[in-house]
Scaffold this motif. Structure first.
Motif, PDB file in Angstrom:
ATOM      1  N   ARG A  10       0.837  -1.209   0.000  1.00 47.69           N
ATOM      2  CA  ARG A  10       0.000   0.000   0.000  1.00 47.69           C
ATOM      3  C   ARG A  10       0.867   1.252   0.000  1.00 47.69           C
ATOM      4  O   ARG A  10       0.624   2.204  -0.735  1.00 47.69           O
ATOM      5  CB  ARG A  10      -0.935   0.019   1.204  1.00 47.69           C
ATOM      6  CG  ARG A  10      -1.750   1.300   1.262  1.00 47.69           C
ATOM      7  CD  ARG A  10      -2.769   1.337   2.367  1.00 47.69           C
ATOM      8  NE  ARG A  10      -2.476   0.572   3.537  1.00 47.69           N
ATOM      9  CZ  ARG A  10      -1.922   1.070   4.643  1.00 47.69           C
ATOM     10  NH1 ARG A  10      -1.592   2.334   4.704  1.00 47.69           N
ATOM     11  NH2 ARG A  10      -1.713   0.297   5.685  1.00 47.69           N
TER      12      ARG A  10
ATOM     13  N   ASN B 210      -8.233   0.141  -1.972  1.00 43.44           N
ATOM     14  CA  ASN B 210      -9.327  -0.480  -1.227  1.00 43.44           C
ATOM     15  C   ASN B 210     -10.235  -1.319  -2.126  1.00 43.44           C
ATOM     16  O   ASN B 210     -10.655  -2.408  -1.751  1.00 43.44           O
ATOM     17  CB  ASN B 210     -10.129   0.582  -0.474  1.00 43.44           C
ATOM     18  CG  ASN B 210      -9.381   1.097   0.735  1.00 43.44           C
ATOM     19  OD1 ASN B 210      -8.604   0.377   1.349  1.00 43.44           O
ATOM     20  ND2 ASN B 210      -9.598   2.344   1.080  1.00 43.44           N
TER      21      ASN B 210
ATOM     22  N   GLY C 123      -8.249  -4.475  -3.183  1.00 48.66           N
ATOM     23  CA  GLY C 123      -8.161  -5.370  -2.030  1.00 48.66           C
ATOM     24  C   GLY C 123      -9.471  -6.083  -1.750  1.00 48.66           C
ATOM     25  O   GLY C 123      -9.504  -7.272  -1.443  1.00 48.66           O
ATOM     26  N   CYS C 124     -10.584  -5.367  -1.875  1.00 48.93           N
ATOM     27  CA  CYS C 124     -11.900  -5.988  -1.663  1.00 48.93           C
ATOM     28  C   CYS C 124     -12.205  -7.011  -2.756  1.00 48.93           C
ATOM     29  O   CYS C 124     -12.767  -8.069  -2.483  1.00 48.93           O
ATOM     30  CB  CYS C 124     -12.986  -4.921  -1.592  1.00 48.93           C
ATOM     31  SG  CYS C 124     -12.946  -3.999  -0.052  1.00 48.93           S
TER      32      CYS C 124
ATOM     33  N   THR D  42      -5.411  -2.990   2.301  1.00 52.60           N
ATOM     34  CA  THR D  42      -6.561  -2.085   2.331  1.00 52.60           C
ATOM     35  C   THR D  42      -6.430  -1.195   3.560  1.00 52.60           C
ATOM     36  O   THR D  42      -5.748  -1.531   4.513  1.00 52.60           O
ATOM     37  CB  THR D  42      -7.884  -2.865   2.377  1.00 52.60           C
ATOM     38  OG1 THR D  42      -7.886  -3.713   3.515  1.00 52.60           O
ATOM     39  CG2 THR D  42      -8.075  -3.682   1.112  1.00 52.60           C
TER      40      THR D  42
ATOM     41  N   THR E 234     -16.050   5.189  -2.364  1.00 50.66           N
ATOM     42  CA  THR E 234     -15.217   4.098  -1.837  1.00 50.66           C
ATOM     43  C   THR E 234     -16.089   2.997  -1.256  1.00 50.66           C
ATOM     44  O   THR E 234     -15.871   1.813  -1.533  1.00 50.66           O
ATOM     45  CB  THR E 234     -14.239   4.624  -0.764  1.00 50.66           C
ATOM     46  OG1 THR E 234     -13.354   5.559  -1.367  1.00 50.66           O
ATOM     47  CG2 THR E 234     -13.439   3.493  -0.144  1.00 50.66           C
TER      48      THR E 234
ATOM     49  N   ALA F  55     -16.118  -0.541  -3.138  1.00 54.92           N
ATOM     50  CA  ALA F  55     -15.534  -1.666  -2.386  1.00 54.92           C
ATOM     51  C   ALA F  55     -16.552  -2.794  -2.218  1.00 54.92           C
ATOM     52  O   ALA F  55     -16.228  -3.972  -2.415  1.00 54.92           O
ATOM     53  CB  ALA F  55     -15.023  -1.191  -1.030  1.00 54.92           C
TER      54      ALA F  55
END
Length: 161
Positions: A50, A72, A75-76, A109, A137, A141
């Motif tokens: 990150r 984010n 990562g999700c 994340t 976001t 996400a």
């Protein structure tokens, strides 16, 4: 009158373990050290990734924080794929999920940076951008984890037929 004490709230425990017995407490603690170690190692890897993304694609002051949003969302999406694979396809070692899911993806994340970005935008007079970032976001996400999990399930079903 006797003293009234509030009940002690504790984490859920295994009903077969009596924490009043020192040997059972030690056994429980000993079994957690590998999990703690892999979460820490994975978290360090994820946080470094990150941080590297923030160095590669920095956000100007007052600008929309695209890098954190994409970190984010990606990562999700990855957690959506990962959870389907380790629950539906692959009987993973007990440390894979804490290492990758909690450690790597948890370190990659970032809710804290997301919250700080929103605060900086609002404090800097960019409240609309902050609110747009807050909502986008969250929606992106959630959509990423849902879409990735569903797509992964469909691919698995397709490959099995």
């Amino acid at each position: 009158m006797g003293e009234v004490r509030s009940p002690v709230h504790s984490e859920p425990t295994d009903p077969d373990v009596d924490l009043r017995v020192p040997a059972q407490r030690r056994e429980l603690a000993r079994g957690q050290w590998p999990v703690i170690a892999v979460v820490a190692a994975g978290g360090a890897i994820g946080a470094c990734a990150r941080y590297a993304s923030a160095l590669l694609w920095p956000t100007a002051t007052g600008a929309f924080p695209w890098t954190t949003l994409w970190v984010n969302v990606i990562g999700c999406g990855v957690i959506g794929v990962f959870m389907v694979v380790i629950t539906d396809v692959w009987a993973a070692h007990r440390l894979v999920r804490p290492f990758f899911g909690t450690g790597v993806l948890g370190g990659f994340t970032t809710f804290s940076t997301y919250a700080v970005d929103i605060q900086r935008l609002v404090d800097g007079g960019h409240a609309r951008t902050g609110l747009l970032y807050l909502a986008s976001t969250l929606l992106a996400a959630l959509a990423a984890v849902w879409a990735a999990a569903n797509l992964t399930r469909r691919v698995i079903e397709w490959r099995q037929s």
